[in-house]
Structure formats: C-alpha cells, structure tokens
Design an enzyme around this catalytic site. Sequence first.
Site, mmCIF file in Angstrom:
data_model
loop_
_atom_site.group_PDB
_atom_site.id
_atom_site.type_symbol
_atom_site.label_atom_id
_atom_site.label_comp_id
_atom_site.label_asym_id
_atom_site.label_seq_id
_atom_site.Cartn_x
_atom_site.Cartn_y
_atom_site.Cartn_z
ATOM 1 N N ARG A 115 0.859 -1.176 0.000
ATOM 2 C CA ARG A 115 0.000 0.000 0.000
ATOM 3 C C ARG A 115 0.903 1.235 0.000
ATOM 4 N NH1 ARG A 115 -1.815 -0.279 6.391
ATOM 5 N NH2 ARG A 115 0.062 0.737 7.154
ATOM 6 N N ASN A 153 -5.079 7.606 4.433
ATOM 7 C CA ASN A 153 -4.671 6.928 5.661
ATOM 8 C C ASN A 153 -3.212 7.239 5.921
ATOM 9 O OD1 ASN A 153 -5.446 4.841 7.750
ATOM 10 N ND2 ASN A 153 -3.583 3.905 6.921
ATOM 11 N N GLU A 154 -2.952 7.819 7.052
ATOM 12 C CA GLU A 154 -1.562 8.049 7.491
ATOM 13 C C GLU A 154 -0.677 8.591 6.370
ATOM 14 O OE1 GLU A 154 -0.303 4.321 9.219
ATOM 15 O OE2 GLU A 154 -1.183 4.877 11.137
ATOM 16 N N GLU A 314 -6.813 4.755 15.824
ATOM 17 C CA GLU A 314 -6.332 3.372 15.836
ATOM 18 C C GLU A 314 -5.409 3.153 17.025
ATOM 19 O OE1 GLU A 314 -4.204 2.122 12.347
ATOM 20 O OE2 GLU A 314 -5.554 3.197 11.013
ATOM 21 N N GLU A 362 -0.966 -8.139 6.962
ATOM 22 C CA GLU A 362 -1.125 -7.940 8.405
ATOM 23 C C GLU A 362 -2.021 -9.010 9.041
ATOM 24 O OE1 GLU A 362 0.124 -3.644 9.535
ATOM 25 O OE2 GLU A 362 -1.939 -3.580 8.819
ATOM 26 N N HIS A 365 -1.723 -9.336 12.733
ATOM 27 C CA HIS A 365 -1.971 -8.188 13.610
ATOM 28 C C HIS A 365 -3.156 -8.496 14.516
ATOM 29 C CE1 HIS A 365 -2.654 -4.097 14.959
ATOM 30 N NE2 HIS A 365 -1.472 -3.806 14.473
HETATM 31 C C1 GLA Z 1 -1.511 1.686 10.672
HETATM 32 C C2 GLA Z 1 -2.533 1.609 9.570
HETATM 33 C C3 GLA Z 1 -3.417 0.415 9.647
HETATM 34 C C4 GLA Z 1 -2.640 -0.808 10.073
HETATM 35 C C5 GLA Z 1 -1.988 -0.517 11.386
HETATM 36 C C6 GLA Z 1 -1.297 -1.702 12.009
HETATM 37 O O1 GLA Z 1 -1.838 2.482 11.709
HETATM 38 O O2 GLA Z 1 -3.325 2.764 9.476
HETATM 39 O O3 GLA Z 1 -3.978 0.216 8.376
HETATM 40 O O4 GLA Z 1 -1.703 -1.119 9.085
HETATM 41 O O5 GLA Z 1 -1.038 0.498 11.192
HETATM 42 O O6 GLA Z 1 -0.081 -1.996 11.439
#
Ligand code: GLA
Length: 672
Positions: A115, A153-154, A314, A362, A365
């Site tokens: 990603r 996202n981030e 998160e 993941e 996770h």
């Molecule tokens: C980040 C991402 C999530 C996931 C988490 C956990 O915060 O935003 O999509 O990948 O890490 O690794």
Amino acid sequence: MTADPGGPLSGGLWFGGDYSPEQWDEAVWADDDRLMREARVNTATVGVFSWALLEPEEGRYEFGWLDAALDRLSRNGVRVVLATPTASPPPWFTLAYPDAMPVTREGVRLWHGSRDTYCAAAPAYRRAARRIAAALAERYAGHPALAMWHVHNEYGTICWCDHAAAAFRAWLRARYGAGEAGLRVLNEAWGTAFWGQHYSAWDQVLPPRATQWLPSPSQGLDFSRFWSDELLAAFREQREAIRAHTSAPAVPVTTNFILPDYQVVDPWAWSREVDVVAVDHYLATAGRDGHADIAFGADRARSWAGGRPWILMEQATRLVYSSGAILSREPGRMLRDSLGYVARGSDSVLFFQWRASRAGAELHHCAMVPQAGPDTAAFREVAALGRAVERIGEVAGSVVQAEVAVLLDADSWWALEGRGLRPARVRYLDEVRRDHAALWRAGVVCDLASPEADLSGYRLVLAPALYVLSDAGARSLARYVEGGGHLVVSFCSAVVDARHQVRRGGYPGALREVLGIAVEEFFPLPDGATVPLSTGARGTLWSELMRTSGAAVLATYAAGPLAGLPAVTQNRLGQGTAWYLSTRLEDAAHDRVVREVLAAAGAGPLVPGLPSGTEVVRRRADGGQSWLFVLNHADQSAAVPAVGLELLSGTAVAGRLDVPPRGVAVVREHAG
Ligand code: GLA
C-alpha cells in the site's frame, strides 16, 4: 474547525475500529453484527483501502457492496467513519500512470504490491484521488450512517521523482522568490558556497536525492517542509471535493496522523486543516514506559487539537508492534490503556481492526475479534471495554487543562533526524519524550506547544533539544520569559536558525540573551560515559563548554575537560526566569530539576502526594462538571482523595477512592 467547538463528535464516546466487510462473506457479516452489539461497538471505519474494489477500472464505480455495508451498519446502530481509499491505488493505476509511482531517494521506482505506493506530487495521482473522493462524497454525503470523513490513511509516503522535483522548485520559488533574484536568495539560504554547490539555474535544483557523501542540511530541511506542504495540498483537495457535496450540518473531515517515532508531516500545520484531530498510536514499548508513552501520545494529540477533544483512530488491542519486535501487552491492560487516552481528551476508543484478517500482509496483527474467534480472553476484554466506554460516555466533549508545556517543533525534529545531521546520539523525540515523562512522573499534566505559539498561559515551559529556532520562535520565547514565564532550555537548542545556519557569536544563538550564557563548544560524551556535576548529579550523552553573561551558575562540571565550568544556569529576564541545562542529567537528577522548576513556577501535580505509578487527570465540561480519571499502574492499591460517583462501578465516593492494583476509576465529581 468547522465542527461544533464544544465537542467534535455526537453521541458520547466512539468505540470500535477499522472494519473491512469486503474481506468476508455474509455469514461472517451476520456474526459481526451480533458481536458488535455484544461489544457495544458504535463506530466503524470503513473503506480505508478499498479503491480497487470501488473503482475496478478507471471511471467505473462499483458501490453496491459499500451501500450494503453502510446500510447494514446503520441498521445495527453503528456510525460510519468513511475513508477515501487513496492510500492504496489499484494495480490498474500503476499500469496506466507509471509516472505516478514513487521513486526512492536512490532512484528506484516502486511498483504496486503493497500500500502507500504513489507519488503525491504526480498530477495523475492527484486527479484520480480527487475523483474517487468526489464520487464517494456524491454518493454517501447524505447517508444516515455517515459520521465522519477519513481522508486517505496516514499520509507519509515520500517521493524524490521528477514530479516531486518540479513541485519542490515551485515551493522554493514561493519561499525565496522567482527568477535569478530568488535563486540568489536560495543559494544564500542553503549556504551553497560550501562545497561549491552554487546553483546557476532553477532546473538544477533537485530534491535531496542519493549523493556521494553528506547532503546539504538546509536543502534537506526545506524538502521536509515542502513535502509536508505537498501532502497537505493533496489532503485539502480531497477535503474540498468532499465538502462540495456536503450540506449543513457539516460532517467533519479528518485524516489520521501517525503518532509513534517518525514525522513526515508537520502536525501543527496539519491540525489547522482538519475538522477534528485524529491519531493512530501504536506503543513503542509494552512495559511501564508504555503508560507514559500513552500520555505522551494523547497529550500531543490534544495539543494539536488546540485543547479540544480528539479522536484515537487506531490502537492495537494486544500485541504491540515496535520497530523490529512484537511485544505483548499483559491481559487486563486494554481498559487502563484505553482510558489513558480518554482521560487526556480523546472522545473515542478505536482500534485497528475489528476482525483479524485471514490473509494479507497484516494477518498476524491483533484485532478486536482475534483469529481464535469471540470465545477468547481477548474478545471478552474487548466487550468489557465496550461496556466501560459506554458507562463513561458522558465525558465526551469535556476538556483537559494544563499549566505546563513542553515544546515540540517539526523543524527541530526533521533537522536532528536528517541524514548526516544527527549530532552524536541526540534524538529529538527522545529528548521531548524524556521531559514529558519527567512531568508525568511528577503527576503533572502538560501540553505540547510550538515555540511560535502564544505561551503566556503556561506557568512553565520546557524546551528540550530545540535545535532549530526561527526568529519568530526566539521572539516568542523572549516575550514569554520577559512577561513572567519560567523557561527551561536543554542542550543542543537554538543551534541553527530556520535556514539551518548557525548564528554567529556562540550557541544558543537567538537565546543567548534570554539565557544569559554563550556556548563555545560541544563536548559530546562517549557511549555510556557520565560526567559528575558539583551538585552530585551526573550528566550523560552531551556536555557543552559555556560561559555566563549574566546568568547565575547553579551547577558546574566537577571533572573532565570542563571541570569548574558552568553546567546548569539560571537567568532572570524581565519578570521571568530561564534555566539552561548543558548536559543530559541522569533520570533521578532530571526529575529533581523538573520538580524544582515546577515549584519555582508555582505549578505542581493535580493531586499532590500520590504514590508513584498513580496517574490522575481531570476532564472538565463547559458547565463546570468535572471527571477525575485515576489510573493505577502499580502493583499496590492507591488511595486518592475524591468525592462523587465512580462511573465504572456505579459506587459513591465520599472522600477517599481506593483503586486496586492495575485498576482504573472515573469519578463524576461533586463538591465534598
Ligand atoms: C496503521 C494503519 C493500519 C494498520 C496498522 C497496524 O496504523 O493505518 O492500516 O496497518 O497500522 O499496522
């Protein structure tokens, strides 16, 4: 901010997490509905990485599955944080626009397969991102489940390609001026006379790509600033595309900042552009330090939000992913850790993710519904947490006040972490975290603040390793002290100006008068070495040869090349006082200094005299109602003075609250 200033969210505290129904079939959806009700989940973040499913080929959308998911969530009483999926462009996008794939510093163009693979400066990427954001907004703006927009996202992918180079030059022209005159200013600002790096035409100016040896720190710092602005422009475009389809009352638009240990965007600048500050926080450590780390993350988020409530978008339920290691958090900690964020102003407890994925990068996770299913200790803990969050829902919208601040500066972080720049082992975030942790141990709730902010509301300001100090920042700190403030500046501060140039006449350049000192030379200490001070304390990591010009000497070096010379000083200026620490004191001595300056500033713990490991924070609503959060991290029970109703247990508290070992309590306070 366009959201309601009293509280960005509606309906109590938000509880839930990232939800990816597209990874599952109908039988699992039915299970999800049931389990979400059982766990009191009221919020789901949907669509974060679904671009390839939503737009399987360019311009053709398939919204059916998302319609069904949003309708189902809505029927189940779950509000939706709807993401734009632009952090993960579809594979067709790579083939159609190979120039929009990111290029590393070394010149390697990346492919899809993970990603975050895009160049935010590539026109094709920006167009495609705007288009999918607008298409989602057009379709879902009026959906009853929609509670918030989660753009991207981030944001964090950096690119060094030719698009990035062109955009960088445009940014530099806006900063330094166009044409030959601007180029002259740029040459001066970057100090290109050193190593013969003079630019004679604009098209020679590039991002700091891989080069033979040390790159230019001024160029690197400007590139970091530029890239934060470039990503912000990309965010703004999506935000505006969304707002164009949104009618009142506005649904807040945000994006999730990454909290741990690296920084691609300037959080102060970005926080002004989001309707609600949202952060993702994955702890760097699972042990005792983790508690202080939660406070550090939460205080940063609240400060970026200007003191208003914010969103924990998160966190992890169990396992903690640290750099290179997976650490486990002991069972039972989920409640205390989560309320640690709420205590410091979060109006949500959200996780990545609802259900553990069966496949993909993941799959290991941790999740609210783990691989082993709901009949597990982990899910029972999640469900108990959901009930607890529901019980304290009334705290939503209330705020936390602080009278102490630690400075946090994007430029200093970038410059100290920049390649070839890191002076010895001084890591910027470590120093900020350290001052914050000392205050945490002293029971003092603090904000983080930008050096250029109005600091006059704080009794005490700590400025650790503030390596870059702009003229405006220097004026702000001088004004603060002259006006009666108490300022503690630590080693390695004000070393360079905003251009990354040293001010002549000795460090800490623009703060010499405020501090009444001048530093002639750095004396970094060898690994593991310490240096004794006249007070009996020991310095580590770093020392400096300084002379005073008005400051009083509180401690001198007691051995080594600096023996007899000042180590810690205090200067009076106007109505205020400024201290300078030229070395990194060992923890116990650092804690003592922090307690002394707190006392001098008339600041102190919220509740004095508490045993170590008892964390106490107060949230207060506009009308005056307050809630006392008590987190007991110790193995002994803690007694805390309080009067009111403890919300988790529903019991009255009449003067003394006993919190069991590793327990947590939330008291709705009333006068005793
Ligand atoms: C980040 C991402 C999530 C996931 C988490 C956990 O915060 O935003 O999509 O990948 O890490 O690794």
